[in-house]
Write a protein that holds these residues in place. Structure first.
Motif, PDB file in Angstrom:
ATOM      1  N   GLN A  39       0.836  -1.194   0.000  1.00 24.12           N
ATOM      2  CA  GLN A  39       0.000   0.000   0.000  1.00 24.12           C
ATOM      3  C   GLN A  39       0.876   1.251   0.000  1.00 24.12           C
ATOM      4  N   TYR A  40       0.402   2.284  -0.668  1.00 27.30           N
ATOM      5  CA  TYR A  40       1.091   3.573  -0.680  1.00 27.30           C
ATOM      6  C   TYR A  40       0.235   4.592   0.060  1.00 27.30           C
ATOM      7  N   TRP A  41       0.866   5.374   0.920  1.00 30.24           N
ATOM      8  CA  TRP A  41       0.149   6.387   1.676  1.00 30.24           C
ATOM      9  C   TRP A  41      -0.025   7.644   0.823  1.00 30.24           C
ATOM     10  N   ASN A  42      -1.249   8.097   0.701  1.00 31.03           N
ATOM     11  CA  ASN A  42      -1.573   9.332  -0.003  1.00 31.03           C
ATOM     12  C   ASN A  42      -1.796  10.397   1.065  1.00 31.03           C
ATOM     13  N   ARG A  43      -0.799  11.227   1.275  1.00 32.85           N
ATOM     14  CA  ARG A  43      -0.840  12.216   2.350  1.00 32.85           C
ATOM     15  C   ARG A  43      -1.975  13.226   2.166  1.00 32.85           C
ATOM     16  N   ARG A  45      -4.890  12.827   0.650  1.00 36.58           N
ATOM     17  CA  ARG A  45      -6.215  12.231   0.866  1.00 36.58           C
ATOM     18  C   ARG A  45      -6.325  11.479   2.189  1.00 36.58           C
ATOM     19  N   LYS A  46      -5.199  11.336   2.878  1.00 39.50           N
ATOM     20  CA  LYS A  46      -5.132  10.636   4.167  1.00 39.50           C
ATOM     21  C   LYS A  46      -5.708   9.224   4.056  1.00 39.50           C
ATOM     22  N   ARG A  47      -5.161   8.473   3.112  1.00 35.21           N
ATOM     23  CA  ARG A  47      -5.585   7.085   2.910  1.00 35.21           C
ATOM     24  C   ARG A  47      -4.509   6.338   2.134  1.00 35.21           C
ATOM     25  N   TRP A  48      -4.588   5.001   2.214  1.00 32.30           N
ATOM     26  CA  TRP A  48      -3.662   4.163   1.482  1.00 32.30           C
ATOM     27  C   TRP A  48      -4.276   3.797   0.129  1.00 32.30           C
ATOM     28  N   THR A  49      -3.409   3.657  -0.875  1.00 31.71           N
ATOM     29  CA  THR A  49      -3.830   3.212  -2.193  1.00 31.71           C
ATOM     30  C   THR A  49      -3.118   1.897  -2.476  1.00 31.71           C
ATOM     31  N   GLU A  56      -8.701   2.255  -2.479  1.00 32.19           N
ATOM     32  CA  GLU A  56      -8.263   3.095  -1.381  1.00 32.19           C
ATOM     33  C   GLU A  56      -8.808   2.598  -0.044  1.00 32.19           C
TER      34      GLU A  56
END
Length: 127
Positions: A39-43, A45-49, A56
């Protein structure tokens, strides 16, 4: 943890988000759609992708807080108060302590927390 220490540690919504993010990553975030563990953290959107399918996962997904719009600070405070004292708190008292205008969301939060606590107690007794 003493109340004063708790208040220092979780003094903002951001500190609660950071704690929850770190705890979830330590446990391992798994995509609920494909099961991928990368998973990659999307700072922003405050969620993992998910690296595999792009699904997400929010900070609250799969937790007792899932679907709630209440601030994480409310959840953390309620959990701390419920677990650090022998006394029980009514939803009305929790609403008063948190300074929230509406009763219903606080009642729902307390109901979810008590439900999770009962499940954990039953699981503990079974082992």
């Amino acid at each position: 943890m003493k109340l004063i220490d708790f208040a220092k540690r979780f003094d903002s919504e951001e500190s609660c988000e950071q704690y929850l993010k770190e705890a979830r990553e330590k446990e391992g975030v798994v995509c609920t759609k494909c099961g991928c563990k990368k998973q990659y953290w999307n700072r922003a959107r405050k969620r993992w992708t998910c690296a595999e399918c792009g699904h997400e996962t929010t900070l609250r997904s799969g937790t007792v807080m899932h679907g709630s719009k209440l601030p994480l600070m409310y959840w953390f405070t309620a959990i701390h108060l419920l677990t650090s004292t022998k006394k029980t708190f009514s939803a009305l008292e929790m609403q008063r302590q948190l300074g929230h205008k509406r009763y219903q969301p606080i009642w729902e939060m307390m109901h979810k927390l008590r439900s999770v606590a009962r499940c954990r107690i039953r699981t503990y007794r079974d082992h």
